[in-house]
Design a protein around this motif. Structure first.
Motif, PDB file in Angstrom:
ATOM      1  N   GLU A 328       0.832  -1.197   0.000  1.00  0.00           N
ATOM      2  CA  GLU A 328       0.000   0.000   0.000  1.00  0.00           C
ATOM      3  C   GLU A 328       0.868   1.248   0.000  1.00  0.00           C
ATOM      4  O   GLU A 328       0.566   2.240  -0.669  1.00  0.00           O
ATOM      5  CB  GLU A 328      -0.936  -0.017   1.215  1.00  0.00           C
ATOM      6  N   GLN A 329       1.989   1.164   0.772  1.00  0.00           N
ATOM      7  CA  GLN A 329       2.898   2.307   0.798  1.00  0.00           C
ATOM      8  C   GLN A 329       3.456   2.580  -0.584  1.00  0.00           C
ATOM      9  O   GLN A 329       3.527   3.720  -1.028  1.00  0.00           O
ATOM     10  CB  GLN A 329       4.064   2.022   1.752  1.00  0.00           C
ATOM     11  N   GLU A 331       2.152   1.787  -3.424  1.00  0.00           N
ATOM     12  CA  GLU A 331       1.097   2.325  -4.268  1.00  0.00           C
ATOM     13  C   GLU A 331       0.909   3.814  -3.984  1.00  0.00           C
ATOM     14  O   GLU A 331       0.843   4.640  -4.896  1.00  0.00           O
ATOM     15  CB  GLU A 331      -0.202   1.566  -3.980  1.00  0.00           C
ATOM     16  N   ALA A 332       0.880   4.132  -2.673  1.00  0.00           N
ATOM     17  CA  ALA A 332       0.709   5.530  -2.276  1.00  0.00           C
ATOM     18  C   ALA A 332       1.881   6.355  -2.801  1.00  0.00           C
ATOM     19  O   ALA A 332       1.701   7.471  -3.299  1.00  0.00           O
ATOM     20  CB  ALA A 332       0.620   5.642  -0.765  1.00  0.00           C
ATOM     21  N   TYR A 335       1.534   7.012  -6.487  1.00  0.00           N
ATOM     22  CA  TYR A 335       0.536   8.035  -6.772  1.00  0.00           C
ATOM     23  C   TYR A 335       1.005   9.420  -6.387  1.00  0.00           C
ATOM     24  O   TYR A 335       0.757  10.388  -7.102  1.00  0.00           O
ATOM     25  CB  TYR A 335      -0.784   7.706  -6.072  1.00  0.00           C
ATOM     26  N   SER A 336       1.712   9.455  -5.247  1.00  0.00           N
ATOM     27  CA  SER A 336       2.147  10.791  -4.832  1.00  0.00           C
ATOM     28  C   SER A 336       3.210  11.309  -5.791  1.00  0.00           C
ATOM     29  O   SER A 336       3.243  12.486  -6.121  1.00  0.00           O
ATOM     30  CB  SER A 336       2.620  10.781  -3.380  1.00  0.00           C
TER      31      SER A 336
ATOM     32  N   ASN B  69      -6.045  17.620  -3.015  1.00  0.00           N
ATOM     33  CA  ASN B  69      -4.800  17.521  -2.264  1.00  0.00           C
ATOM     34  C   ASN B  69      -4.313  18.907  -1.844  1.00  0.00           C
ATOM     35  O   ASN B  69      -3.607  19.581  -2.584  1.00  0.00           O
ATOM     36  CB  ASN B  69      -3.763  16.817  -3.143  1.00  0.00           C
ATOM     37  N   SER B  99      -5.196  13.807  -9.035  1.00  0.00           N
ATOM     38  CA  SER B  99      -5.289  12.374  -8.702  1.00  0.00           C
ATOM     39  C   SER B  99      -6.367  11.663  -9.495  1.00  0.00           C
ATOM     40  O   SER B  99      -7.508  12.115  -9.555  1.00  0.00           O
ATOM     41  CB  SER B  99      -5.587  12.215  -7.205  1.00  0.00           C
ATOM     42  N   ARG B 101      -6.870   8.432  -8.727  1.00  0.00           N
ATOM     43  CA  ARG B 101      -7.044   7.213  -7.912  1.00  0.00           C
ATOM     44  C   ARG B 101      -8.502   6.834  -7.792  1.00  0.00           C
ATOM     45  O   ARG B 101      -9.347   7.656  -7.437  1.00  0.00           O
ATOM     46  CB  ARG B 101      -6.500   7.423  -6.498  1.00  0.00           C
ATOM     47  N   ASP B 104     -10.033   7.789  -4.549  1.00  0.00           N
ATOM     48  CA  ASP B 104     -10.365   9.200  -4.406  1.00  0.00           C
ATOM     49  C   ASP B 104     -11.672   9.519  -5.120  1.00  0.00           C
ATOM     50  O   ASP B 104     -12.508  10.263  -4.607  1.00  0.00           O
ATOM     51  CB  ASP B 104      -9.229  10.073  -4.971  1.00  0.00           C
TER      52      ASP B 104
END
Lengths: 570, 159
Positions: A328-329, A331-332, A335-336, B69, B99, B101, B104
């Protein structure tokens, strides 16, 4: 006078008979072994009867008469006569048998021969009886025919009875001695006690187990070996015994002379007197310390195993959670990155576009060129990010396979590329037929899009792209040449379960030495002439693999390329 | 098209605000564009508080374009606050974010977003999107908002 003399002889005879019986009784009382019993009986018979020879036979455990002692009989005769009996086995109260003249008596042939040969002319068989049961026989024989007088027979039977009694008593003593030895040398502690709990007997096993000698133990109360906290058990056990009940395999703890505690298994049974009254108890104690220790070890091992299993399960759960968390990290993180990188890119692209639009005239040609390069670079980098995200998502996301409509996936990919097909005036044939495949529709769409996009892109300048998409069901009987090379005919995978999707183009082709590397990430063979991020075919391969399929290519430079992917038929 | 209409753009990126203003001009949008830099300001604007007391100068918007964000009070919290306000619950809110996602998107719609747009990566695409928005605004019917006292909720407070 003659009568008087006869009476006198008879009286003397009886006195002699009496004398012989007394002597026999005396000898039997003093006999230390069975052999001495046999000898005494034979001595008595030979000295008091007018017979020439005698033998004593006993019935063995197979109900066969066997010679135990004899006088004046040859080996040959004994071998021939052994086993013969004038009585049937199990016959009730067998009686003495006399043969006054062998010659006039019917006898079995081999026995008669043996008797004749031995020189025996008369015989008597006297049963040795104990409570009516036949123990064996006393045999007396004569070298000439003989008339048995009643007195003589009476004496012979009396001797036989005495002998039987002596034999029985000696055998009984032997049994008793054997039993006593068994008790004495038993590994188990065997103790007897009276109903007051006073120890009456104490074997070597008891000495070994409890540490007290027989002198120390006999006469003491049984509480000698009972730890104080278990003294309460004794009345209960005694109570069972009083009622004539057996206490079996009672597991408890007893105390050694040195104070250490012993795990033991007790079997206590009542002891009765001849009237059948319970007068005490015999007790067999078996040391089960080792067994108890083994049991404890097994229990501990089991507990340990359970603990290990629980730990393992916990560890697996933790690791899984860790993995999930790190997934999950990741993936996060992806995305970030996408979000954070896209912002500046949008600014670069947007502001360079604004610069061109609002101040283009003032910039001059060189300035406009630079601004354009900034703009294009930003756009390219955005494409790079998009593709990278798609690739990373292919690795991350859960892919559930289900029967998918291949024609829809093909149409979807074609419609996404509609503009490009139109601009390049490409000829694309994807009319089918299309079988169903086991796939994940979004991933299948991505794979087909990238294959088609490549087919349209990599054509020589000025060439109109011609692309053909088709499906082929792999047939075990007639695989295409490429399949034959990659899989032997014995390959179990090569069956009708697979669908191969071909994307064939008339493009620039790929040299064989490059065909392996093109599926790698960021591989760009024609970077100078064709724009691209080098991610497309990596997506094709990764996506197909995630759908449990495989990819490949057949190509020659200048002769177009034939890319294929294989998926399971649905 | 009602020239008195106002659009409130909430974004913490000065660059994105500038690009949006450019695209807005390029699309010949007639509605007035108000911009604020963060979630707190968005709530203050909608509540008519602080610097935004003057409703003549800062009228209630017909449509809010909301970035997700943002530091401190993010777009989701602004959105959930809006939906709890009696006077604002029917305000049209379009999420405009970088995003894409799926989580989201889902959360935004769960909280009552009316639409979800991902910021295009080129000016040309942004202008095309704003043109679309302009046309949509023209065709769309908006419910009248009923101005009332704002309700304090924990969702809008703190970071």
């Amino acid at each position: 006078m003659e009568e008087q003399q006869r009476d006198q002889r008879a009286l003397q005879e009886r006195a002699r008979h009496q004398q012989a019986l007394y002597q026999l009784t005396d000898a039997l009382t003093r006999a230390a072994s069975l052999t001495e019993v046999f000898d005494s009986a034979l001595d008595s018979v030979l000295s008091s009867l007018p017979c020439d020879r005698a033998a004593l036979l006993l019935v063995n455990e197979h109900e066969v008469m066997q010679f135990k002692a004899w006088r004046g009989l040859s080996d040959v005769y004994r071998q021939a006569a052994e086993g013969h009996s004038p009585w049937k086995p199990g016959q009730e109260s067998p009686r003495l048998v006399c043969v006054e003249n062998v010659a006039s008596t019917p006898l079995p042939e081999p026995l008669r021969d043996a008797i004749d040969h031995e020189g025996i002319r008369a015989l008597a068989f006297l049963p040795l009886l104990s409570h009516g049961r036949l123990l064996g026989k006393l045999m007396v024989s004569y070298n000439s025919p003989h008339t048995f007088s009643p007195d003589e027979l009476q004496l012979a039977q009396a001797i036989a009875n005495q002998a039987a009694f002596g034999i029985e008593r000696k055998q009984g003593e032997d049994v008793t001695r054997r039993l006593a030895a068994i008790v004495e040398y038993s590994d188990d502690a065997i103790i007897s006690k009276d109903l007051n709990g006073i120890i009456v007997s104490w074997n070597r096993g008891a000495e070994r187990l409890f540490g007290y000698t027989v002198q120390e133990a006999v006469g003491q109360h049984i509480s000698l070996v009972i730890p104080p906290e278990r003294l309460g058990e004794e009345p209960g056990i005694i109570e069972h015994i009083r009622h004539g009940e057996l206490v079996e395999h009672y597991e408890t703890v007893r105390r050694h002379k040195d104070g250490s505690l012993l795990d033991i298994s007790l079997t206590v049974s009542p002891l009765r007197n001849e009237k059948g009254e319970v007068v005490g108890a015999s007790k067999i104690a078996r040391d089960i310390t080792e067994r108890k220790r083994a049991e404890r070890m097994v229990r501990e091992a089991q507990a340990q195993l359970l603990r290990h299993a629980a730990n393992l399960e916990k560890t697996v759960l933790e690791r899984t959670a860790d993995l999930r968390a790190s997934n999950e990290q990741l993936e996060a993180f992806v995305y970030s990155i996408a979000h954070d990188l896209r912002g500046p890119l949008r600014s670069m692209e947007g502001f360079s576009a604004m610069l061109l639009e609002e101040a283009g005239a003032a910039l001059g040609e060189q300035g406009r060129n630079y601004a354009n390069r900034i703009n294009r670079s930003a756009q390219f980098m955005d494409q790079l990010l998009t593709d990278l995200l798609a690739f990373s998502q292919l690795n991350q996301q859960r892919i559930a396979l289900a029967p998918a409509d291949l024609s829809r996936a093909v149409q979807g990919a074609l419609s996404l590329l509609e503009n490009e097909i139109h601009e390049k005036r490409a000829q694309v044939d994807g009319s089918g037929p299309w079988p169903s495949v086991l796939a994940h529709p979004p991933t299948l769409g991505q794979v087909l899009y990238n294959l088609l996009s490549n087919a349209l892109k990599f054509v020589a300048p000025g060439v109109q792209p011609v692309v053909r998409l088709r499906a082929e069901v792999c047939a075990a009987t007639n695989p295409p040449p490429s399949l034959r090379k990659e899989r032997g005919p014995s390959d179990p995978d090569c069956s009708e379960d697979w669908v191969r999707i071909w994307v064939e183009d008339n493009g620039i082709g790929i040299a064989p030495e490059h065909q392996e590397q093109i599926f790698r990430l960021f591989t760009r063979l024609e970077g100078e002439k064709y724009s691209g991020t080098g991610i497309g075919l990596a997506i094709v391969q990764k996506g197909t693999e995630r759908m449990n399929g495989r990819v490949g290519v057949q190509s020659r430079p200048g002769q177009g390329s034939r890319f294929w992917i294989e998926l399971k038929k649905a | 098209m009602d020239e008195n209409q106002t659009i409130l753009l909430v974004d913490d990126s000065e660059d994105d605000l500038s690009l949006m203003r450019h695209a807005y001009r390029a699309a010949h949008f007639k509605a007035s564009l108000q911009t604020v830099n963060n979630g707190e300001q968005a709530i203050a604007y909608l509540s008519g508080e602080g610097a935004f007391v003057d409703r003549a100068k800062f009228p209630l918007p017909t449509l809010m374009l909301l970035d997700l964000n943002m530091p401190k009070v993010n777009g989701f919290r602004v959105l959930s606050w809006v939906r709890t306000q009696p006077g604002l619950k029917r305000l049209s809110v379009i999420v405009l974010t970088a995003s894409a996602r799926a989580d989201d998107v889902k959360q935004a719609f769960d909280l009552g977003a009316n639409s979800y747009l991902v910021k295009p990566s080129t000016m040309a695409a942004l202008i095309a999107m704003i043109c679309c928005l302009r046309d949509w605004l023209e065709y769309n019917h908006f419910p009248a908002l009923e101005p009332g006292p704002s309700v304090e909720t924990p969702a809008a407070k703190g970071s």
